[in-house]
Write a protein that holds these residues in place. Structure first.
Motif, mmCIF file in Angstrom:
data_model
loop_
_atom_site.group_PDB
_atom_site.id
_atom_site.type_symbol
_atom_site.label_atom_id
_atom_site.label_comp_id
_atom_site.label_asym_id
_atom_site.label_seq_id
_atom_site.Cartn_x
_atom_site.Cartn_y
_atom_site.Cartn_z
ATOM 1 N N GLY A 60 0.816 -1.210 0.000
ATOM 2 C CA GLY A 60 0.000 0.000 0.000
ATOM 3 C C GLY A 60 0.848 1.257 0.000
ATOM 4 O O GLY A 60 0.560 2.219 -0.721
ATOM 5 N N ALA A 61 1.895 1.251 0.807
ATOM 6 C CA ALA A 61 2.801 2.393 0.839
ATOM 7 C C ALA A 61 3.508 2.558 -0.498
ATOM 8 O O ALA A 61 3.745 3.677 -0.976
ATOM 9 C CB ALA A 61 3.825 2.218 1.964
ATOM 10 N N ASN A 62 3.827 1.435 -1.128
ATOM 11 C CA ASN A 62 4.506 1.463 -2.417
ATOM 12 C C ASN A 62 3.630 2.101 -3.492
ATOM 13 O O ASN A 62 4.094 2.902 -4.308
ATOM 14 C CB ASN A 62 4.875 0.031 -2.818
ATOM 15 N N LEU A 63 2.343 1.774 -3.492
ATOM 16 C CA LEU A 63 1.424 2.352 -4.476
ATOM 17 C C LEU A 63 1.188 3.844 -4.227
ATOM 18 O O LEU A 63 0.951 4.609 -5.162
ATOM 19 C CB LEU A 63 0.084 1.615 -4.439
ATOM 20 N N THR A 64 1.247 4.245 -2.960
ATOM 21 C CA THR A 64 0.996 5.647 -2.614
ATOM 22 C C THR A 64 2.135 6.550 -3.052
ATOM 23 O O THR A 64 1.945 7.753 -3.248
ATOM 24 C CB THR A 64 0.770 5.778 -1.096
ATOM 25 N N ASP A 65 3.317 5.984 -3.231
ATOM 26 C CA ASP A 65 4.478 6.774 -3.628
ATOM 27 C C ASP A 65 4.416 7.049 -5.125
ATOM 28 O O ASP A 65 5.084 6.395 -5.920
ATOM 29 C CB ASP A 65 5.766 6.025 -3.281
ATOM 30 N N GLY A 66 3.569 8.019 -5.512
ATOM 31 C CA GLY A 66 3.396 8.301 -6.922
ATOM 32 C C GLY A 66 3.578 9.759 -7.302
ATOM 33 O O GLY A 66 3.898 10.074 -8.439
ATOM 34 N N ILE A 67 3.373 10.661 -6.332
ATOM 35 C CA ILE A 67 3.587 12.083 -6.603
ATOM 36 C C ILE A 67 4.356 12.695 -5.435
ATOM 37 O O ILE A 67 4.369 12.148 -4.330
ATOM 38 C CB ILE A 67 2.259 12.837 -6.841
ATOM 39 N N MET B 104 -5.839 -3.754 13.894
ATOM 40 C CA MET B 104 -7.191 -3.588 13.345
ATOM 41 C C MET B 104 -7.530 -2.126 13.078
ATOM 42 O O MET B 104 -8.552 -1.832 12.460
ATOM 43 C CB MET B 104 -8.219 -4.211 14.285
ATOM 44 N N LEU B 105 -6.675 -1.232 13.530
ATOM 45 C CA LEU B 105 -6.850 0.188 13.229
ATOM 46 C C LEU B 105 -6.200 0.592 11.910
ATOM 47 O O LEU B 105 -6.401 1.708 11.440
ATOM 48 C CB LEU B 105 -6.245 1.047 14.347
ATOM 49 N N ILE B 106 -5.421 -0.301 11.324
ATOM 50 C CA ILE B 106 -4.678 0.043 10.113
ATOM 51 C C ILE B 106 -5.592 0.545 8.986
ATOM 52 O O ILE B 106 -5.265 1.540 8.328
ATOM 53 C CB ILE B 106 -3.818 -1.154 9.646
ATOM 54 N N PRO B 107 -6.755 -0.099 8.720
ATOM 55 C CA PRO B 107 -7.615 0.431 7.643
ATOM 56 C C PRO B 107 -8.048 1.868 7.876
ATOM 57 O O PRO B 107 -8.268 2.614 6.917
ATOM 58 C CB PRO B 107 -8.823 -0.520 7.669
ATOM 59 N N LEU B 108 -8.166 2.277 9.146
ATOM 60 C CA LEU B 108 -8.526 3.650 9.460
ATOM 61 C C LEU B 108 -7.298 4.546 9.487
ATOM 62 O O LEU B 108 -7.248 5.587 8.820
ATOM 63 C CB LEU B 108 -9.243 3.710 10.805
ATOM 64 N N LEU B 109 -6.304 4.142 10.243
ATOM 65 C CA LEU B 109 -5.097 4.952 10.406
ATOM 66 C C LEU B 109 -4.363 5.138 9.079
ATOM 67 O O LEU B 109 -3.850 6.222 8.781
ATOM 68 C CB LEU B 109 -4.176 4.292 11.437
ATOM 69 N N CYS B 110 -4.294 4.095 8.292
ATOM 70 C CA CYS B 110 -3.624 4.144 6.982
ATOM 71 C C CYS B 110 -4.664 4.136 5.872
ATOM 72 O O CYS B 110 -4.517 3.437 4.860
ATOM 73 C CB CYS B 110 -2.664 2.972 6.833
ATOM 74 N N ILE C 218 -5.339 6.245 3.636
ATOM 75 C CA ILE C 218 -4.829 6.674 2.326
ATOM 76 C C ILE C 218 -4.249 5.476 1.586
ATOM 77 O O ILE C 218 -4.515 5.274 0.387
ATOM 78 C CB ILE C 218 -3.765 7.773 2.480
ATOM 79 N N PHE C 219 -3.440 4.668 2.291
ATOM 80 C CA PHE C 219 -2.892 3.462 1.674
ATOM 81 C C PHE C 219 -4.016 2.550 1.200
ATOM 82 O O PHE C 219 -3.947 1.953 0.120
ATOM 83 C CB PHE C 219 -2.025 2.688 2.673
ATOM 84 N N LEU C 220 -5.058 2.424 2.025
ATOM 85 C CA LEU C 220 -6.162 1.514 1.718
ATOM 86 C C LEU C 220 -6.883 1.924 0.433
ATOM 87 O O LEU C 220 -7.118 1.089 -0.459
ATOM 88 C CB LEU C 220 -7.145 1.474 2.883
ATOM 89 N N VAL C 221 -7.234 3.208 0.336
ATOM 90 C CA VAL C 221 -7.983 3.637 -0.852
ATOM 91 C C VAL C 221 -7.106 3.590 -2.107
ATOM 92 O O VAL C 221 -7.612 3.325 -3.210
ATOM 93 C CB VAL C 221 -8.596 5.047 -0.666
ATOM 94 N N GLU C 222 -5.828 3.832 -1.949
ATOM 95 C CA GLU C 222 -4.922 3.717 -3.092
ATOM 96 C C GLU C 222 -4.877 2.271 -3.590
ATOM 97 O O GLU C 222 -4.925 2.001 -4.797
ATOM 98 C CB GLU C 222 -3.516 4.191 -2.708
#
Length: 409
Positions: free
Chosen positions: A233-240, A331-337, A339-343
């Protein structure tokens, strides 16, 4: 290392002022300042070194405004983040702490995978980089190590009942009970619910008596899945420019609050969360990591002088995943991260819908103008600095919401 030096000076020579190194907040502050200085001061030298080595980004023809201008910008900037994180950690953290050891291993492990990927792209002129199967093997390998250590190591314990202890040793922020009742546990927390503890072992209750000893069959695969998902997820977010570093810094800062309160028996008792002995030490690592990310932003903000590459993005994702798992907040990762999730979801939905419509209608159709999601907004004409700023604002909102789950149930 400085922690051990000042601990020796305090306990052996009783030099006034040396005891301040016992405080997590003091060492975290020093770690943050040093990592920020290292990343901003030496970051420029690392960028110049990468330029001399012709470590330039190869830009794909995506039809995005300003994309061609980025060709040749140095990549592998994740080396700045790794360097600026590990130096303060080695100086100020307790290196015998099991959580610090795991985080150092995670940083080096994921950094190596990302470095190999970037090396193949740049020097071998292979745009695909390291084959996906090898990346997955690397992520699974780290998951096996982290999951096994967290499950089997006697140094990793949880104390769920913090209300029965009346006598405390209150000398520093490393508050401990004189007679703690600690145990091995696969308990985690479910956000937004009262009595929100969930034990992975309960998934095996149907097997009969003694099912607890087989909990690793559930726990370790969960760890592997989380590490793999978050790092990708972090890898996909690194785009701009500035997107991955900025949103990650916000998420990691929130995790720092969780590690501090979970490692302090008084705060964990007040907040009614499991007390995790020695986990507060991760706050020092987090402070150094946040400082490194912010310092990296000095050069990665639009227009970027350097890109983090997979060396940085995979490392960031791996660290966030391990932090969340260690502090029992996975279990908080989908909320806390979020941005990664939607990417991630934007890519999955785009590819899935394209394949489905191509099979059904003979022509592939798209949900978004382009995926990941940030490219969709670029296609709509938004400037990338505006996209990044708005994503940061969303990340701050998600981080605040994650933090208030400590009381909002």
């Amino acid at each position: 290392m400085l922690y051990y030096l000042f601990d020796y000076l305090d306990k052996t020579l009783d030099i006034s002022g040396t005891g301040v190194f016992q405080y997590i907040t003091f060492r975290s502050g020093l770690a943050f300042i040093l990592s920020l200085l290292l990343s901003t001061i030496y970051g420029k030298q690392i960028i110049q070194f990468l330029q001399r080595q012709q470590v330039g980004e190869t830009v794909r023809e995506l039809g995005l405004a300003g994309q061609n201008e980025k060709a040749g910008t140095p990549t592998m900037g994740g080396l700045i983040i790794i360097f600026a994180t590990l130096v303060p950690v080695v100086l100020f953290a307790k290196l015998h702490n099991i959580y610090i050891v795991l985080l150092i291993v995670t940083t080096l492990w994921m950094g190596t995978i990302g470095f190999v990927d970037d090396y193949i792209k740049i020097f071998k002129k292979d745009k695909e980089g390291l084959k996906g199967i090898f990346k997955v093997f690397g992520q699974v390998g780290l998951g096996l190590i982290v999951g096994s250590v967290l499950y089997f190591s006697p140094a990793v314990t949880v104390r769920q009942d913090t209300t029965t202890t009346n006598i405390f040793k209150v000398q520093t922020e490393n508050v401990v009970a004189q007679a703690p009742v600690e145990e091995k546990s696969t308990v985690t927390t479910i956000p937004f619910f009262k009595n929100n503890e969930f034990d992975y072992a309960e998934l095996l209750a149907w097997t009969g008596d003694g099912y607890q000893k087989w909990a690793w069959l559930v726990f370790i695969p969960v760890v592997i899945f989380i590490i793999t998902a978050v790092s990708n997820g972090a890898n996909l977010t690194d785009g701009i420019d500035g997107l991955a570093a900025g949103t990650s810094a916000i998420s990691v800062f929130a995790l720092g609050i969780f590690t501090f309160v979970s490692g302090n028996i008084i705060f964990s008792n007040y907040l009614n969360i499991p007390y995790i002995p020695n986990s507060g030490e991760m706050t020092v690592f987090i402070a150094a990591f946040v400082g490194a990310l912010i310092g990296f932003l000095w050069y990665n903000s639009y227009p970027a002088s350097v890109f983090m590459g997979d060396t940085g993005s995979l490392t960031i994702g791996g660290i966030i995943a391990v932090l969340a798992i260690a502090v029992r907040k996975e279990m908080l990762i989908p909320l806390l991260c979020g941005i990664f999730l939607v990417e991630n979801l934007s890519v999955v939905l785009q590819v899935g819908y394209f394949k489905y419509t191509k099979k059904r209608f003979g022509e592939g159709r798209r949900i978004f103008l382009m995926s990941p999601l940030h490219h969709h907004y670029q296609k709509k004409g938004y400037h990338e600095s505006k996209i990044v700023t708005r994503f940061w604002i969303v990340a701050i909102m998600l981080a605040i919401l994650s933090i208030i789950t400590l009381k909002l149930r």
